[in-house]
Design a protein around this motif. Structure first.
Motif, PDB file in Angstrom:
ATOM      1  N   LEU A  69       0.869  -1.115  -0.226  1.00 14.28           N
ATOM      2  CA  LEU A  69      -0.032   0.081   0.009  1.00 14.28           C
ATOM      3  C   LEU A  69       0.925   1.234   0.109  1.00 14.28           C
ATOM      4  N   PRO A  70       0.759   2.195  -1.059  1.00  9.31           N
ATOM      5  CA  PRO A  70       1.494   3.333  -1.018  1.00  9.31           C
ATOM      6  C   PRO A  70       1.271   4.330   0.054  1.00  9.31           C
ATOM      7  N   ALA A  71       0.065   4.114   0.668  1.00 13.05           N
ATOM      8  CA  ALA A  71      -0.472   5.110   1.768  1.00 13.05           C
ATOM      9  C   ALA A  71       0.492   4.675   3.065  1.00 13.05           C
ATOM     10  N   SER A  77       1.089  10.028   6.467  1.00  9.28           N
ATOM     11  CA  SER A  77       0.590  10.638   7.904  1.00  9.28           C
ATOM     12  C   SER A  77      -0.245   9.684   8.526  1.00  9.28           C
ATOM     13  N   VAL A  78      -0.480   9.872   9.937  1.00 11.56           N
ATOM     14  CA  VAL A  78      -1.369   9.084  10.591  1.00 11.56           C
ATOM     15  C   VAL A  78      -2.664   8.867  10.035  1.00 11.56           C
ATOM     16  N   ALA A  84      -6.266   4.119   5.235  1.00  4.15           N
ATOM     17  CA  ALA A  84      -5.926   2.652   4.384  1.00  4.15           C
ATOM     18  C   ALA A  84      -6.244   1.403   5.143  1.00  4.15           C
ATOM     19  N   ILE A  85      -6.064   1.421   6.401  1.00  4.85           N
ATOM     20  CA  ILE A  85      -6.418   0.022   7.043  1.00  4.85           C
ATOM     21  C   ILE A  85      -7.817   0.149   7.568  1.00  4.85           C
TER      22      ILE A  85
END
Length: 154
Positions: A69-71, A77-78, A84-85
């Motif tokens: 995941l690029p995120a 950032s938090v 993303a999750i």
């Protein structure tokens, strides 16, 4: 939801941050932690890694299959990571192989609701659990383990 924040193990120096590989010691750190995690993780956990080579090498020592995941890249950032999750998706276990400073910021934000920067050693895990009890959301620390602590337990 259980969320295991796993900072990638020791990596080589280099100017291309995403291309940096694990050192020999880093591979050993990640291998030892992966062995411990395999004895603790439930079936069906989700393993996520950033696009950084060192993150993927760390994840690969736990399982052959993982999502990139690029995120989760080093500059995340938090807020990007939580989105993303899908935090806090109920009933899931996620192992996130990532980077400082956001690993430390995630731990601090989820545990204390403060935007602090907690230090997380290379190769260490922070295992957090989200639950709701009596209508109150809680985040509990289930385990925190560093490579050196794991080695001393052997």
């Amino acid at each position: 939801m259980d969320l295991i924040l796993w900072r990638h193990a020791e990596a080589e120096e280099g100017s291309d941050d995403l291309a940096r590989a694990l050192t020999h010691q880093g591979r050993q750190q990640a291998s030892n932690m992966a062995h411990w995690l395999r004895t603790q993780l439930p079936e069906g956990y989700r393993l996520l890694a950033s696009e950084a080579r060192r993150s993927q090498q760390t994840a690969a020592l736990l399982a052959k299959s993982y999502e990139i995941l690029p995120a989760l890249n080093p500059d995340a950032s938090v807020e990007q990571v939580l989105k993303a999750i899908n935090w806090p998706a109920p009933g899931k276990t996620i192992v996130l192989v990532g980077h400082q400073p956001y690993i430390g910021r995630l731990a601090a934000t989820l545990m204390s609701e403060q935007p602090l920067l907690w230090s997380v050693k290379k190769g260490a895990i922070w295992w957090l659990n989200h639950r709701e009890k009596h209508g109150i959301e809680q985040v509990r620390l289930k385990a925190m383990l560093t490579p050196s602590l794991l080695e001393s337990m052997r």
